[in-house]
Design a protein around this motif. Sequence first.
Motif, PDB file in Angstrom:
ATOM      1  N   ALA A  37       0.818  -1.216   0.000  1.00  0.00           N
ATOM      2  CA  ALA A  37       0.000   0.000   0.000  1.00  0.00           C
ATOM      3  C   ALA A  37       0.850   1.263   0.000  1.00  0.00           C
ATOM      4  CB  ALA A  37      -0.930  -0.001   1.210  1.00  0.00           C
ATOM      5  N   SER A  38       2.044   1.180   0.598  1.00  0.00           N
ATOM      6  CA  SER A  38       2.888   2.376   0.679  1.00  0.00           C
ATOM      7  C   SER A  38       3.618   2.652  -0.633  1.00  0.00           C
ATOM      8  CB  SER A  38       3.898   2.238   1.814  1.00  0.00           C
ATOM      9  OG  SER A  38       4.867   1.238   1.514  1.00  0.00           O
ATOM     10  N   HIS A  39       3.746   1.644  -1.503  1.00  0.00           N
ATOM     11  CA  HIS A  39       4.450   1.869  -2.777  1.00  0.00           C
ATOM     12  C   HIS A  39       3.996   0.827  -3.807  1.00  0.00           C
ATOM     13  CE1 HIS A  39       7.236   3.363  -5.576  1.00  0.00           C
ATOM     14  NE2 HIS A  39       8.245   3.663  -4.744  1.00  0.00           N
TER      15      HIS A  39
ATOM     16  N   ASN B 256      -3.525  -2.271  -8.053  1.00  0.00           N
ATOM     17  CA  ASN B 256      -2.547  -1.543  -8.862  1.00  0.00           C
ATOM     18  C   ASN B 256      -1.224  -2.294  -8.965  1.00  0.00           C
ATOM     19  OD1 ASN B 256      -4.324   0.593  -9.275  1.00  0.00           O
ATOM     20  ND2 ASN B 256      -3.640   1.688  -7.440  1.00  0.00           N
ATOM     21  N   ALA B 257      -0.830  -2.951  -7.885  1.00  0.00           N
ATOM     22  CA  ALA B 257       0.478  -3.610  -7.873  1.00  0.00           C
ATOM     23  C   ALA B 257       0.506  -4.890  -8.683  1.00  0.00           C
ATOM     24  CB  ALA B 257       0.894  -3.889  -6.430  1.00  0.00           C
TER      25      ALA B 257
ATOM     26  N   SER C 298      -8.574  -2.124   4.664  1.00  0.00           N
ATOM     27  CA  SER C 298      -8.493  -0.710   4.330  1.00  0.00           C
ATOM     28  C   SER C 298      -8.726  -0.564   2.834  1.00  0.00           C
ATOM     29  CB  SER C 298      -7.111  -0.149   4.701  1.00  0.00           C
ATOM     30  OG  SER C 298      -6.893   1.105   4.104  1.00  0.00           O
ATOM     31  N   LEU C 299      -9.501   0.427   2.441  1.00  0.00           N
ATOM     32  CA  LEU C 299      -9.752   0.628   1.022  1.00  0.00           C
ATOM     33  C   LEU C 299      -8.452   0.863   0.268  1.00  0.00           C
ATOM     34  CD1 LEU C 299     -12.969   2.852   1.031  1.00  0.00           C
ATOM     35  CD2 LEU C 299     -12.769   0.438   0.389  1.00  0.00           C
ATOM     36  N   SER C 300      -7.500   1.523   0.919  1.00  0.00           N
ATOM     37  CA  SER C 300      -6.222   1.789   0.260  1.00  0.00           C
ATOM     38  C   SER C 300      -5.459   0.498   0.008  1.00  0.00           C
ATOM     39  CB  SER C 300      -5.375   2.746   1.101  1.00  0.00           C
ATOM     40  OG  SER C 300      -5.036   2.177   2.350  1.00  0.00           O
TER      41      SER C 300
END
Length: 321
Positions: A107-109, A144-145, A135-137
């Motif tokens: 999530a951080s990258h 995305n990843a 978490s939605l993020s």
Amino acid sequence: MSNRKSPLRQWQQEALAQYIEANPKDYLVTATPGAGKTTFALTLALHLMSKRAIDRVIVVVPTDHLRTQWADAASAMSLVLDPKLANADGPVRADTSGYITTYAQVASHPMLHRARATAKRSLVILDEIHHAGDSLSWGDAVQNAFSEAQRRLCLTGTPFRTKPEERIPFVQYAAPSSDEIMSVADYTYGYREALADAVVRPVVFAAYSGTSRWMNSAGDVMSASLSDAGTKRREETAWRTALNPEGKWIPHVIAAADRRIDQDQRNVGQCRWPAALAGKNPAADWLYAARPARRFGADQAHRLPRRPDRRPEQQGKRPDA
């Protein structure tokens, strides 16, 4: 790469055969905790690497300590996965077959992990995939990843429900109602089946009731039922009193559990449990591995039962974990 030293369980063989026949891009396994999801996933990874279907394995786990557990399990199967690769470390080490990360790191990258997942043909193993909905993020980052990864294997211990607008990536759903959706696994191995196969142990929940008594700041003796304390604050105080290891209740509960464990261990020989479970009750080891004096204090140790001598047939044997 060496083969596993022990054969796969029946469900693992079935799931592997199903996967090989279907050859899917995405695959969700729901298997009860303790059934062997990690072993299945690593066996599948080795199979795909041996068939040159993938060149890299990426494992995503909920917490940091699981990275080491996965790495150790992979190492035992001659698969080298880096459990310490950080977002700041750059490329995946050339002397490994992949790496293990966490949902938080993804999530951080997410674009960094996307680059790693697409640099080589990768199998992405998403352990406890339902955590991607914490978490939605996290869910967006996983999408995305790894949307362009060669293959994805999702693992979970139980079917999970979510809201339609909070779908977890790479999971198929059914819609039992208009306001929630249920995950649909490609292969399911539930607790009932695992219990019948002696893969897991029976779980017993003991119900207790009673009354807690404590002294308040004014020196008054208060009491409340654990099942009907009245107010929320009173209920919280009653439970804090009951769960205080310096009190009388916790030693009583452990003593009762000790008697139950000894009784169940004796009943193993009478076929009350499947024979494969004989001597495999981890609660007994937990209870006596942590010495009462260390866990409750020397002044509390006298309240706890002493470990009875092992029966002759158990001498020198350690129950399987």
